[in-house]
Design an enzyme around this catalytic site. Sequence first.
Site, short mmCIF file in Angstrom:
data_model
loop_
_atom_site.label_atom_id
_atom_site.label_comp_id
_atom_site.label_asym_id
_atom_site.label_seq_id
_atom_site.Cartn_x
_atom_site.Cartn_y
_atom_site.Cartn_z
N CYS A 1 -13.05 -4.90 5.58
CA CYS A 1 -11.63 -4.63 5.44
C CYS A 1 -11.41 -3.61 4.33
O CYS A 1 -11.81 -3.83 3.18
CB CYS A 1 -10.83 -5.89 5.12
N THR B 1 -4.79 -1.69 18.36
CA THR B 1 -3.45 -1.12 18.18
C THR B 1 -2.66 -1.05 19.49
O THR B 1 -1.43 -1.22 19.49
CB THR B 1 -3.58 0.29 17.55
#
Lengths: 301, 258
Positions: free
Chosen positions: A129, A265
């Site tokens: 991350c 996305t």
Amino acid sequence: MDLSVRIGSGTLPNPVGVASGTFGYGSEYEKLIDLSIIGALYTKAVTPEPRPGNATPRIIETAAGMLNSIGLANNGLAGFKTAKIPYLRTLPCPAVVNVAGSKGDDYAKVIEELAGEDCIWGWEVNLSCPNVKTGGLALGTDPTEVEQLTSRLRKLSSKPLIIKLTPNVTDITAIARAAESGGADAVSCINTLVGMVIDTKALRPVLPGKTGGLSGPAILPVGLAAVYRVARAVTIPVVGLGGITEADHAIQYLLAGAHAIQIGTANFIDPTVHQKVLDGIQAFAVLHNLQSIPDFHQFIE
Amino acid sequence: MAHIVTSVLENRPVAQDYYELRMAWPSWAPAPQPGQFLTLRTVDGPVPLLRRPFAFSGFDRADSAASIIYQRRGHATTLMTAKRPFDPFDILAPLGNGFPDPKSGRRPILIAGGIGMGPMLFLAERLAQTPYPGILIIGARSAQYLPRVVLSRSVQTILCTDDGSAGRKGTAVDIAREEIRQEGCAPELYLCGPHGMLAAGHALAEELDAPSWVAMEQTMGCAVGACMGCVVRVHGGEEYARVCMEGPVFDSRTIIWT
């Protein structure tokens, strides 16, 4: 034709999953999407302690992409157990819990405490991350650390163990090999690319944390090249993601060497994308007389 | 919440840079309430990428039509101005929570600034059909930004501008304060507009010890509660609340305004 995907001790019904952080825990989308056709639902990251997440704005659109800095906002392990596990028990598709933290103990704690949950199909370890200050990306960029942590987590659970790789390294194949040596059942790549947008009127970065993670169609060629290289560096399955918005993109990942893919996305944009991608993969397999996922790998050297 | 592929009915300018887009509303689709919003795709391709959120500015089941008011500001909204009748229109709706009814005996004061006019027009129209109609106060920078063509005769409306070029001179919140004083009523405030205006409205509510409701804005990703992108800081146990799920309408006392 058999589109199932074998990863370690488990089998996914089809190769089309939904990426961590873009699909919550499934309940958010159940009114819009038939969850039973999802090959694997990778949950929002779970960390040992609750995380409120980063300051706002957390999202900014870029050319054919978006930059996010959510900061692993989640209710923590205890919150996950009380609020999310009962729902995952009713989920009509395999649930892969995305595990995150800032040090090795964090990852071990999450897997240790959840290992006995039958409703969890496997683990995706988020070593990459870009939006947390410590751990995450730092852990995921050193092959020695990746191998040690993978090996430690391997001993905690026999469920499929997938290590999620960052593209923000010089050589992603070195990290992939380290995960394989540590006993990972698969690697998934790519996580978001570190990116930045500056507001030239306000004279400061748009995101309070200055940089964020870039996703969306803009990163498709990057993800594809990473999967192509990683699939040739390891013998374990590769789960490809990055920029998939239509069936053709997913087929490109499978041709490049992926055994499964994740839609990220695009979930925000088109609630029907999952069905379209799965249908497109099936049609492609019929067209080229492919009997199983590994048959997709025969075309490109 | 539903994924609806409907059609544009009408897309017309209603003030400088402001447009009203009316869309057909399928009979099976849930009815939008004032304060709720939709997200729409401007194009099929990757630019602009994300859906864009807009609050409903009206809904009529009898006409099978819903509407939004949008401001032409960037690439996405400029593309929207090219939508024509019968163009397909891909939306997720209705999303979020609408405005609550006023508490018994309270006079609804609806305060709109700029693009915040859409949901306030919708709410004013709805309240006009109840025993507790409100006063709608619409503020704009100057005369050309006031949406005169969409105003309803059945709603008591006060227009104001920052520069005094039309209506009363002053901000919508200042005019609201004057009106409340003049009427001597016990108000309940409803606000939608720029962040500074919402904060000023909250301060007015505190000053009057009145309940107040604000429709918040934040950049959105999924708009269905999954991505944790569209948060605002709130008081209470959780540090952040999602505009798309816990909002967009919040009790102004729950918001951290600094």
